[in-house]
Design a protein around this motif. Sequence first.
Motif, PDB file in Angstrom:
ATOM      1  N   GLU A  46       0.840  -1.206   0.000  1.00 13.42           N
ATOM      2  CA  GLU A  46       0.000   0.000   0.000  1.00 13.42           C
ATOM      3  C   GLU A  46       0.866   1.245   0.000  1.00 13.42           C
ATOM      4  O   GLU A  46       2.015   1.223   0.462  1.00 13.42           O
ATOM      5  CB  GLU A  46      -0.874  -0.007   1.257  1.00 13.42           C
ATOM      6  N   HIS A  48       2.723   4.561   0.879  1.00 20.22           N
ATOM      7  CA  HIS A  48       3.332   5.032   2.126  1.00 20.22           C
ATOM      8  C   HIS A  48       3.833   6.456   1.984  1.00 20.22           C
ATOM      9  O   HIS A  48       4.987   6.771   2.360  1.00 20.22           O
ATOM     10  CB  HIS A  48       4.450   4.090   2.579  1.00 20.22           C
ATOM     11  N   THR A  56       6.549  -1.285   2.010  1.00 20.18           N
ATOM     12  CA  THR A  56       7.066  -1.007   3.363  1.00 20.18           C
ATOM     13  C   THR A  56       6.613  -2.004   4.426  1.00 20.18           C
ATOM     14  O   THR A  56       7.439  -2.550   5.175  1.00 20.18           O
ATOM     15  CB  THR A  56       6.640   0.419   3.804  1.00 20.18           C
ATOM     16  N   ASP A  57       5.301  -2.248   4.504  1.00 19.43           N
ATOM     17  CA  ASP A  57       4.777  -3.052   5.620  1.00 19.43           C
ATOM     18  C   ASP A  57       5.132  -4.527   5.523  1.00 19.43           C
ATOM     19  O   ASP A  57       5.007  -5.265   6.513  1.00 19.43           O
ATOM     20  CB  ASP A  57       3.256  -2.884   5.713  1.00 19.43           C
ATOM     21  N   GLY A 126       3.655  -6.027  10.051  1.00 18.54           N
ATOM     22  CA  GLY A 126       4.149  -4.684   9.775  1.00 18.54           C
ATOM     23  C   GLY A 126       3.052  -3.684   9.468  1.00 18.54           C
ATOM     24  O   GLY A 126       3.346  -2.554   9.072  1.00 18.54           O
ATOM     25  N   HIS A 183       0.960   6.679  10.056  1.00 18.69           N
ATOM     26  CA  HIS A 183       1.083   5.988   8.760  1.00 18.69           C
ATOM     27  C   HIS A 183       2.132   6.694   7.910  1.00 18.69           C
ATOM     28  O   HIS A 183       2.189   7.919   7.890  1.00 18.69           O
ATOM     29  CB  HIS A 183      -0.240   5.938   7.995  1.00 18.69           C
ATOM     30  N   GLU A 188       9.350   3.479   9.953  1.00 19.34           N
ATOM     31  CA  GLU A 188       9.240   2.397   8.961  1.00 19.34           C
ATOM     32  C   GLU A 188       9.953   2.774   7.659  1.00 19.34           C
ATOM     33  O   GLU A 188      10.564   1.926   7.008  1.00 19.34           O
ATOM     34  CB  GLU A 188       7.792   1.971   8.726  1.00 19.34           C
TER      35      GLU A 188
HETATM   36 NI    NI Z   1       3.176   1.039   7.158  1.00 19.24          NI
END
Ligand code: NI
Length: 264
Positions: A46, A48, A56-57, A126, A183, A188
């Motif tokens: 998604e 970021h 990222t996650d 994450g 977010h 991150e």
């Molecule tokens: Ni994230």
Amino acid sequence: MSLSLRFTVFVFNAEASMRLDLCSWQEVERYLEHSTGIIIPIGSHEQHGPNGLLGTDAICPEYIARGVGERYQVLVGPTLGLGMAQHHLDFPGSISLRPTTLIAVVTDVVRSLLRHGFTHVFFLNGHGGNIATISAAFAELYADHSFRRAEAAPFHLRLGNWFMGKRVTALTDALYGASNGSHATASEVSLTYYAHPEAVKQVEMQPRVAPAGGFRDAADFRQRYPDGRVGSDPSAACQEHGRQLFEAAVEDTIASYREFTASK
Ligand code: NI
């Protein structure tokens, strides 16, 4: 006449990779003789924000889990790289599973592992948007057992969120304070820059710290947070912070994993 002798010698390689995708099935069988725990990284794909990576996650828990695997000889399963990200779908590149789809994925992954004799499955997550759904998947698995049997389930499930660990939280507070946000956080983004220096992006943030708050669906999210950030200033992100966060996250994760696998 030629005599051909065919035989197979299986030698357990003490240096065997702790990545499940790089193991043979015989190596997994040997691992199960001395350990029945495994870490499964789980994330999302998604947006970021302006300088964060779509992956990222998933990149963060995968990188941390592999660090734990190498240092502490814990087997690490394949990364579940898609998560529950419906609220990001107004941004190009974001891909989401419905909550019910993610529940089906998590429960099938766990059932597969239980069939082989794993008893402790630790999901290193994450993405905050996955928490409710992963918890629901765990409840489904325990419910299966509750409806069928009187004895306690012979398996244990744990959700660990790398960004909520004790050492990581203390470090994040010290490095960024409140502008870490919720977010596309500075922490991150730093960790992904450490994992992928080739993907570092220099972008000026406008405003410097993004607005904070809640959201409902994808259109509502984009209206409230036009560049995708929530409460964060990820222009403060850098590889050196990422290195420090990685070290903290590996220590948080192994402490939590050891406590978890000690539970009977
Ligand atoms: Ni994230």
